[in-house]
Write a protein that holds these residues in place. Structure first.
Motif, PDB file in Angstrom:
ATOM      1  N   GLN A  84       1.076  -1.212   0.288  1.00  0.00           N
ATOM      2  CA  GLN A  84      -0.027  -0.150  -0.261  1.00  0.00           C
ATOM      3  C   GLN A  84       0.821   1.437  -0.438  1.00  0.00           C
ATOM      4  O   GLN A  84       0.366   2.390  -0.793  1.00  0.00           O
ATOM      5  N   ALA A 139     -15.352   5.726   5.614  1.00  0.00           N
ATOM      6  CA  ALA A 139     -14.320   6.575   5.119  1.00  0.00           C
ATOM      7  C   ALA A 139     -12.777   5.776   4.921  1.00  0.00           C
ATOM      8  O   ALA A 139     -12.486   5.910   6.771  1.00  0.00           O
ATOM      9  N   ASP A 140     -12.002   5.286   4.748  1.00  0.00           N
ATOM     10  CA  ASP A 140     -10.848   5.270   4.559  1.00  0.00           C
ATOM     11  C   ASP A 140     -10.843   3.278   5.434  1.00  0.00           C
ATOM     12  O   ASP A 140     -10.460   2.857   4.627  1.00  0.00           O
ATOM     13  N   TYR A 142     -12.875   0.747   6.325  1.00  0.00           N
ATOM     14  CA  TYR A 142     -14.900   0.126   6.154  1.00  0.00           C
ATOM     15  C   TYR A 142     -15.650  -1.038   6.757  1.00  0.00           C
ATOM     16  O   TYR A 142     -14.586  -1.481   7.129  1.00  0.00           O
ATOM     17  N   ARG A 168      -6.509  -5.367   8.892  1.00  0.00           N
ATOM     18  CA  ARG A 168      -7.586  -4.657   8.747  1.00  0.00           C
ATOM     19  C   ARG A 168      -8.248  -5.042   8.119  1.00  0.00           C
ATOM     20  O   ARG A 168      -8.332  -6.511   7.541  1.00  0.00           O
ATOM     21  N   CYS A 171     -10.193  -1.637   4.002  1.00  0.00           N
ATOM     22  CA  CYS A 171      -9.383  -0.256   4.209  1.00  0.00           C
ATOM     23  C   CYS A 171      -9.580   0.358   2.432  1.00  0.00           C
ATOM     24  O   CYS A 171      -9.563  -0.941   1.989  1.00  0.00           O
ATOM     25  N   SER A 172      -9.480   1.497   2.115  1.00  0.00           N
ATOM     26  CA  SER A 172      -9.221   2.517   1.191  1.00  0.00           C
ATOM     27  C   SER A 172      -7.973   2.532   0.310  1.00  0.00           C
ATOM     28  O   SER A 172      -6.518   2.366   1.346  1.00  0.00           O
ATOM     29  N   CYS A 173      -7.312   1.329  -0.772  1.00  0.00           N
ATOM     30  CA  CYS A 173      -5.642   1.656  -1.104  1.00  0.00           C
ATOM     31  C   CYS A 173      -5.903   3.000  -2.324  1.00  0.00           C
ATOM     32  O   CYS A 173      -6.539   2.285  -2.905  1.00  0.00           O
ATOM     33  N   LEU A 174      -4.843   3.569  -2.596  1.00  0.00           N
ATOM     34  CA  LEU A 174      -5.065   4.255  -3.282  1.00  0.00           C
ATOM     35  C   LEU A 174      -5.314   3.587  -4.628  1.00  0.00           C
ATOM     36  O   LEU A 174      -3.152   3.403  -4.646  1.00  0.00           O
ATOM     37  N   PRO A 181      -9.252   4.838  -5.178  1.00  0.00           N
ATOM     38  CA  PRO A 181      -9.166   3.709  -3.938  1.00  0.00           C
ATOM     39  C   PRO A 181      -9.816   3.081  -4.565  1.00  0.00           C
ATOM     40  O   PRO A 181     -11.041   2.560  -5.229  1.00  0.00           O
TER      41      PRO A 181
END
Length: 229
Positions: A84, A139-140, A142, A168, A171-174, A181
């Motif tokens: 990430q 956000a970020d 989830y 986790r 979650c978001s990953c750019l 994301p």
């Protein structure tokens, strides 16, 4: 004292990543596969002894880990968090002052692995669909709604087991190529495995690229309305 230590540690890790040969090694390991030092030497275009020195530095800085199997020694990323970080650095490394034009090779841009989860156009579109359908909230980090749990179960994802893992949940990953994301975490990894098991996507053995099969194209169109893939 602690602040100084943190600054020094950050500088050291940044230096480990910044060396071009080590950067090539780390990026090659983002597909989740483990590789030998000989393979890493070929990828980084350095001698075997130089590759060993680079891998020792990466291991010392907790960026890669060593797996010993009999007489064989393999290296992999230290975990999904490293992938990430690398994906985010790829975003930063682009020329953000000008209009963004994706330059990633088309196959990788469409679908690829980001360590143990999926990245690329397909992954971003799935992420967006899950949000729009109300399956993922937050956000970020989830959480799955009841509808989301049902949808994931229908895809063969064991949500209860995922929640017991020491990582986790979701979650978001750019995304490097899309600048938006995609889904990471235990849920993102499980989703990729489900798509592979169902043969909706296939994974290259020698690259990060994922391919969408005719079966997968049909299933995604029927389930998620993605009829333009």
């Amino acid at each position: 004292m602690n602040a100084h230590h943190d600054d020094s540690a950050l500088s050291r890790v940044a230096g480990a990543i910044a060396e071009p040969a080590r950067t090539k090694m780390l990026c090659a390991l983002m597909d989740g596969h483990a590789r030998t030092s000989t393979e890493m030497a070929i990828i980084a275009e350095v001698s075997a002894s130089t590759a060993s020195a680079h891998l020792a530095r990466l291991k010392e800085d907790s960026l890669v880990k060593l797996h010993t199997q009999g007489r064989h020694r393999y290296y992999s990323l230290a975990g999904p968090h490293i992938a990430q970080v690398l994906e985010a650095l790829m975003v930063i490394s682009q020329h953000t002052a000008i209009a963004f034009i994706a330059t990633t090779p088309s196959r990788l841009q469409f679908a690829r692995t980001c360590y143990d989860h999926m990245a690329g156009t397909l992954a971003v579109r799935l992420h967006d669909h899950f949000i729009e359908a109300g399956w993922l909230v937050g956000a970020d980090a989830y959480q799955l709604t009841a509808g989301g749990e049902k949808a994931m179960s229908e895809l063969g994802v064991d949500v209860d087991t995922l929640r017991t893992q020491r990582r986790r949940f979701a979650c978001s990953c750019l995304d490097w190529s899309m600048r938006r994301p995609h889904l990471a975490g235990a849920l993102g990894a499980a989703l990729l495995q489900s798509l592979l098991r169902r043969q909706w996507v296939t994974q290259d053995l020698d690259s990060r690229a994922l391919g969408l099969t005719p079966k997968g194209r049909k299933a995604l169109a029927e389930r998620f309305g993605m009829d333009d893939l």
